[in-house]
Design an enzyme around this catalytic site. Structure first.
Site, PDB file in Angstrom:
ATOM      1  N   ASP A  13       2.738  11.107   9.881  1.00 41.86           N
ATOM      2  CA  ASP A  13       3.568  12.454   9.550  1.00 41.86           C
ATOM      3  C   ASP A  13       4.247  12.840  10.660  1.00 41.86           C
ATOM      4  O   ASP A  13       4.405  13.997  10.861  1.00 41.86           O
ATOM      5  CB  ASP A  13       2.799  13.304   8.896  1.00 41.86           C
ATOM      6  N   LYS A  16       8.749  10.217  11.625  1.00 47.00           N
ATOM      7  CA  LYS A  16       9.314   8.765  11.948  1.00 47.00           C
ATOM      8  C   LYS A  16      10.658   8.888  10.844  1.00 47.00           C
ATOM      9  O   LYS A  16      11.734   8.054  11.328  1.00 47.00           O
ATOM     10  CB  LYS A  16       8.491   7.791  11.383  1.00 47.00           C
ATOM     11  N   GLY A  40       5.019   8.462   3.293  1.00 43.60           N
ATOM     12  CA  GLY A  40       6.115   9.038   2.683  1.00 43.60           C
ATOM     13  C   GLY A  40       7.141   9.526   3.844  1.00 43.60           C
ATOM     14  O   GLY A  40       6.688  10.266   5.028  1.00 43.60           O
ATOM     15  N   HIS A  41       8.261   9.199   3.681  1.00 48.34           N
ATOM     16  CA  HIS A  41       9.331   9.484   4.775  1.00 48.34           C
ATOM     17  C   HIS A  41      10.193  10.532   3.821  1.00 48.34           C
ATOM     18  O   HIS A  41      10.843  10.260   2.736  1.00 48.34           O
ATOM     19  CB  HIS A  41      10.195   8.426   4.866  1.00 48.34           C
ATOM     20  N   GLN A 223       2.344   5.145   8.469  1.00 45.98           N
ATOM     21  CA  GLN A 223       0.839   5.729   8.959  1.00 45.98           C
ATOM     22  C   GLN A 223       1.142   5.706  10.483  1.00 45.98           C
ATOM     23  O   GLN A 223       2.466   5.869  11.134  1.00 45.98           O
ATOM     24  CB  GLN A 223      -0.283   4.984   8.555  1.00 45.98           C
TER      25      GLN A 223
HETATM   26  P1  IMP Z   1      -5.021   5.197   2.459  1.00 41.93           P
HETATM   27  O1  IMP Z   1      -4.097   4.771   3.510  1.00 41.93           O
HETATM   28  O2  IMP Z   1      -4.467   5.960   1.241  1.00 41.93           O
HETATM   29  O3  IMP Z   1      -6.177   4.533   2.082  1.00 41.93           O
HETATM   30  O4  IMP Z   1      -5.814   6.578   3.267  1.00 41.93           O
HETATM   31  C1  IMP Z   1      -6.575   6.246   4.372  1.00 41.93           C
HETATM   32  C2  IMP Z   1      -6.566   7.443   5.313  1.00 41.93           C
HETATM   33  O5  IMP Z   1      -5.009   7.405   5.885  1.00 41.93           O
HETATM   34  C3  IMP Z   1      -6.592   8.705   4.801  1.00 41.93           C
HETATM   35  O6  IMP Z   1      -7.162   9.609   5.543  1.00 41.93           O
HETATM   36  C4  IMP Z   1      -5.113   9.208   4.382  1.00 41.93           C
HETATM   37  O7  IMP Z   1      -4.947  10.835   4.350  1.00 41.93           O
HETATM   38  C5  IMP Z   1      -4.429   8.721   5.787  1.00 41.93           C
HETATM   39  N1  IMP Z   1      -2.848   8.558   5.320  1.00 41.93           N
HETATM   40  C6  IMP Z   1      -2.542   7.312   4.811  1.00 41.93           C
HETATM   41  N2  IMP Z   1      -1.072   7.213   4.673  1.00 41.93           N
HETATM   42  C7  IMP Z   1      -0.705   8.245   5.335  1.00 41.93           C
HETATM   43  C8  IMP Z   1       0.552   8.926   5.984  1.00 41.93           C
HETATM   44  O8  IMP Z   1       1.546   8.439   5.311  1.00 41.93           O
HETATM   45  N3  IMP Z   1       0.368  10.023   6.694  1.00 41.93           N
HETATM   46  C9  IMP Z   1      -0.619  10.588   7.160  1.00 41.93           C
HETATM   47  N4  IMP Z   1      -1.999  10.081   6.559  1.00 41.93           N
HETATM   48  C10 IMP Z   1      -1.949   9.008   5.739  1.00 41.93           C
END
Ligand code: IMP
Length: 426
Positions: A13, A16, A40-41, A223
């Site tokens: 977040d 990007k 999410g962008h 991420q």
């Molecule tokens: P997952 O990717 O859904 O398996 O989640 C694993 C961890 O990555 C969790 O702590 C999520 O909150 C974090 N996470 C996954 N995608 C994002 C993102 O786009 N932004 C921030 N945190 C993320």
């Protein structure tokens, strides 16, 4: 500079999307190489707000080819919904290329993500519940279904049968859920396949051809470094490799194809989900960051945990990604503070750690060592050049450059495309 990687240097977040948007005007392809619709962008183009989860941001620019590479996990329903929404808003999606090697997120992945999190109780990871981890797990154990399987109903059905046998046992015997019906999944997914067919391609070849002909390719990480499966704060990480090296495996290019590596960082720090966060701010300061910075997730709507800029993590990301430069976003949010802190080191049992501690226990229990500098208490959202910024803001930027050891090329001072300060380092 034909190959550019853009990576998050914190816990995701970092903004990007806005940087991709700024670069997209000059790039020919934008390639997603890992993750799925957990990302999410949010991009604001000509006052229109677009929240994209899976389709690369390049789709918004008619000259740009958006590519979903083999390292991405794809929920076809979500992908088609995004395509439909974009088309409904007049955006042509026909240039989209989807790798046949990308793995599919299946209904049982979503179900397993939910039930395993529930079962973990207070030890849960706080995943986005989009089925990301279970889909990557199946890929690694070689029982995953891939995008190309959608084009061959016989193979799709055979692979689904094998996978579902085990998943249904898990769902019913371990988690006390109802079994899933293969026929329903098959019908649903094969119909997605029909619609996705025109997009499916050998994306690694398309990317290589583009690079070979001198076209500029942007590899867009989702991420971030601290959520990297191998290098992040395991187990509180995502299940893929957001680091720049991940672009090689996830897009199908060689390390020498990347010439420029841009790391994105917020001027402060946020994380969603569980896990250690040494520079997490006290609740009062965190609340200010949440409110001023609108720190709610694009994907899940969750309130983000907020803290001060963590230079230990910054240096770690600079090293792991071999960053060529850093972009600082949301600098305007810090205008709300009398003083601003930077976590320059960690401390644990009398020892100071300038680099990421070698053991998770130290990272979990360490205290942040802050350098506190005067704030600027001034609206900087209209600044467009370094000279427009108060001297305290410039000192803060100098401090970040010094503690991370990388040049800062851009500063973002607001959500709109033109709210940007370009620095000489660019
Ligand atoms: P997952 O990717 O859904 O398996 O989640 C694993 C961890 O990555 C969790 O702590 C999520 O909150 C974090 N996470 C996954 N995608 C994002 C993102 O786009 N932004 C921030 N945190 C993320």
């Amino acid at each position: 500079m034909p190959g550019i990687a853009l990576v998050g240097t914190q816990w995701g977040d970092e903004g990007k999307g806005k940087v991709t948007d700024l670069l997209a005007g000059t790039v020919d392809l934008v390639v997603r190489y890992q993750g799925g619709n957990n990302a999410g962008h949010t991009i604001v183009v000509e006052g229109e707000r677009y929240a994209l989860h899976l389709v690369p941001t390049g789709v918004l620019y008619p000259h740009c080819i958006p590519v979903i590479g083999p390292g991405v996990v794809v929920n076809p329903q979500v992908l088609l919904e995004e395509v439909d929404t974009l088309e409904g808003r007049g955006i042509d999606t026909s240039r989209l290329l989807l790798s046949g090697n990308a793995h599919l997120i299946m209904p049982y992945h979503l179900e397993l993500d939910r039930v395993t999190e529930r079962r973990l109780g207070k030890n849960r990871l706080g995943t986005t519940k989009r089925g990301i981890g279970p889909a990557y797990a199946d890929k690694a154990t070689r029982v995953g279904l891939r995008v190309q399987d959608l084009l061959d109903p016989k193979i799709f059905s055979a692979k689904l049968e094998v996978a579902l046998k085990e998943k249904n046992l898990l769902l019913t015997r371990v988690y006390g859920r109802l079994p899933l019906e293969p026929k329903e999944i098959e019908e649903e997914y094969l119909s997605y396949g029909e619609r996705l067919k025109p997009f499916i391609a050998d994306t690694a070849l398309a990317v290589q051809k583009a690079l070979d002909s001198g076209r500029t390719v942007l590899f867009e990480g989702a991420q971030a470094t601290m959520l990297d499966l191998d290098h992040g704060t395991y187990p509180f990480v995502t299940s893929s490799n957001p680091v720049a090296g991940g672009a090689c495996a996830g897009a199908g290019i060689g390390p020498r194809d990347i010439d420029q590596i841009i790391g994105i960082a917020k001027a402060y720090c946020t994380r969603v989900g569980a896990g250690p966060f040494p520079s997490e701010a006290d609740p009062t300061d965190a609340e200010v960051m949440v409110e001023v910075g609108a720190e709610y997730g694009t994907t899940t709507g969750r309130k983000r945990r907020c803290g001060w800029y963590d230079a230990v993590a910054g240096r770690f990301a600079a090293r792991l990604n071999t960053l060529t430069e850093l972009v600082i976003t949301k600098l305007d949010v810090l205008s709300a503070f009398e003083t601003v802190k930077v976590c320059v080191a960690y401390e644990f049992e009398g020892e100071r750690y300038e680099e990421m501690p070698p053991h998770q226990t130290i990272f979990n229990k360490c205290r942040p060592v802050y350098e506190e500098v005067p704030g600027w208490k001034e609206d900087i959202s209209d600044a467009r050049a370094l000279e427009d910024l108060p001297k305290e803001t410039r000192s803060y930027i100098d401090l970040l450059e010094q503690v991370v050891g990388k040049p800062i090329s851009w500063l973002s001072v607001g959500p709109a495309r033109d709210q940007i300060v370009r620095l000489a380092a660019e």
